[in-house]
Design an enzyme around this catalytic site. Structure first.
Site, PDB file in Angstrom:
ATOM      1  CE1 TYR A  77      68.772  47.973  14.973  1.00  0.00           C
ATOM      2  CE2 TYR A  77      68.159  46.036  13.707  1.00  0.00           C
ATOM      3  CZ  TYR A  77      68.526  47.366  13.764  1.00  0.00           C
ATOM      4  OH  TYR A  77      68.633  48.078  12.583  1.00  0.00           O
ATOM      5  CG  LEU A 233      56.494  53.041   5.568  1.00  0.00           C
ATOM      6  CD1 LEU A 233      55.495  52.427   6.533  1.00  0.00           C
ATOM      7  CD2 LEU A 233      55.989  52.920   4.140  1.00  0.00           C
TER       8      LEU A 233
END
Length: 319
Positions: A77, A233
Site C-alpha cells: 500500500y 460495498l
C-alpha cells in the site's frame, strides 16, 4: 511503533470498550484469540494523502479515538507509505491489532502491484513489513492468493503450490516473526486444505450484492475464523455491481435516515457474528460515517429484503 503489547484480558479492557476507553466500533468481535471492535480500518487508501502526511496521521488517530482497534495494511500500500504512517500514529498503549498481507509487491502496472507468490518472496515481504511497521512480530499476516475474485491470476513461476506457501508461513510463525496466518482472495477448497495450519481469518471480496462465497462464510463461522470482507460495498471495477446503487439498499437508507454505504456495512455486521469490517478511507468524516454504521439496527423485514438481493458478481481478471 514499538512491539505490540500483549492484549489485555477482557476483565481489564472491558468487552465493550477498547484499550483507550472508547466504545467498540460496531461492538465486540473475536479475531486471532482476542477481542476487537467489529468495525476496523483498512489502510489501502491512505496513500491518497501522500502529499499531506499530517492529515493521513490524523485519520489514523481519529480511528483509534472512534473505537477502532483493528487496522488492515500491507507493505504494497503506497510502497510502504501506509505501514510507515501506522508505525508513527499507533502507540503500544492503543493495543491495536495490526494485520498485514503478503503475496504481492508494488508495480507500475494498471493496478500498481504484481504477484509475489514464491516462498522466498513471501519471506522477504514479511521482513519488509516488520521493518516498515517497526515491529518484532506482525500479529496477523494474510497470504494473498490469486485463486478467486476480482484481481490478478497466477501464472508461470507465480503459480505456486499451496503447501509450499504454507510451509514458509508456518516457519515464519514458528520463528516468531508473525503471530497468526490468514488467507485472502482464495477458494473454499484452499481454505479447507489450509485449516490444519491454524487459519485465523479470510479476506475475500464480499458484499450484499456479491455473495458467491456464502459457503465459505459458513465454514469460517463453524471453525471460529474471522470473515473480513474487502470491497464491502461492491466494487469500483467495471462490470461489478455496487451496493450503493441497489434499490433495496437505497430504500432502507431512506427509511433509516442513513447513507446507502452505512446500510450495506450494517447488513454485513448483521449477516454473521464472525464478520469484521475494514472499510478504508482517507477522509475523517467518511471514517466517522463508517464507524457509525456499526450502530445501525436492521429489523427482520429490512434484513429479509436485503437478503433477497441477488448476487451478481462476475469473476474478473486484471492483468
Amino acid at each position: 511503533m514499538a512491539s505490540p503489547t500483549p492484549s489485555l484480558p477482557e476483565s481489564e479492557t472491558g468487552s465493550e470498550t477498547t484499550a483507550s476507553g472508547a466504545p467498540r466500533a460496531g461492538g465486540a468481535g473475536r479475531f486471532a484469540g482476542r477481542t476487537v471492535s467489529r468495525v476496523g480500518f483498512g489502510a489501502m487508501q491512505l496513500p491518497r494523502l501522500a502529499e499531506d502526511r499530517k492529515a493521513a496521521l490524523g485519520v489514523l488517530r481519529r480511528a483509534v479515538e472512534l473505537g477502532v482497534d483493528h487496522i488492515d495494511t500491507a507493505q504494497f500500500y503506497g510502497n510502504g507509505f501506509s505501514n510507515d504512517l501506522i508505525r508513527e500514529a499507533i502507540r503500544p498503549e492503543d493495543d491495536v491489532l495490526v494485520v498485514s498481507k503478503v503475496g504481492a509487491t508494488p508495480d507500475d502496472g494498471p493496478v500498481h502491484l504484481r504477484l509475489a507468490q514464491r516462498p522466498e518472496e513471501l519471506r522477504v515481504s514479511v521482513e519488509d513489513n516488520l521493518a516498515s511497521l517497526g515491529l518484532e512480530q506482525v500479529p496477523v499476516v494474510n497470504l494473498r492468493r490469486a485463486d478467486h475474485g476480482p484481481g490478478l491470476r497466477a501464472e508461470g513461476d507465480q503459480d505456486v503450490d499451496l503447501d509450499d506457501q504454507l510451509a514458509v508461513m508456518t516457519a515464519l510463525r514458528d520463528e516468531g516473526k508473525i503471530g497468526a496466518i490468514g488467507l485472502s482472495s482464495t477458494t473454499i477448497d484452499v481454505l479447507r486444505r489450509s485449516l490444519p495450519a491454524g487459519i485465523v481469518c479470510v479476506q475475500n471480496a464480499y458484499s450484499v450484492v456479491s455473495r458467491e462465497d456464502e459457503d465459505m462464510v459458513e465454514l469460517c463461522r463453524a471453525e471460529g475464523i474471522a470473515w473480513v470482507p474487502y470491497f464491502p460495498l461492491g466494487s469500483a471495477f467495471p462490470g461489478l455491481p455496487k451496493a450503493t446503487d441497489e434499490p433495496a439498499v437505497l430504500a432502507a437508507a431512506e427509511q433509516l435516515d442513513a447513507s446507502p454505504a452505512q446500510v450495506a456495512l450494517a447488513w454485513l455486521l448483521h449477516h454473521t457474528p464472525n464478520t469484521l469490517l475494514i472499510p478504508g478511507t482517507a477522509d475523517a468524516d467518511h471514517l466517522a460515517a463508517n464507524v457509525a454504521a456499526g450502530t445501525i439496527r436492521l429489523d427482520e423485514a429490512t434484513l429479509a429484503t436485503l437478503d433477497a438481493i441477488p448476487s451478481r458478481t462476475g469473476d474478473i481478471e486484471i492483468r
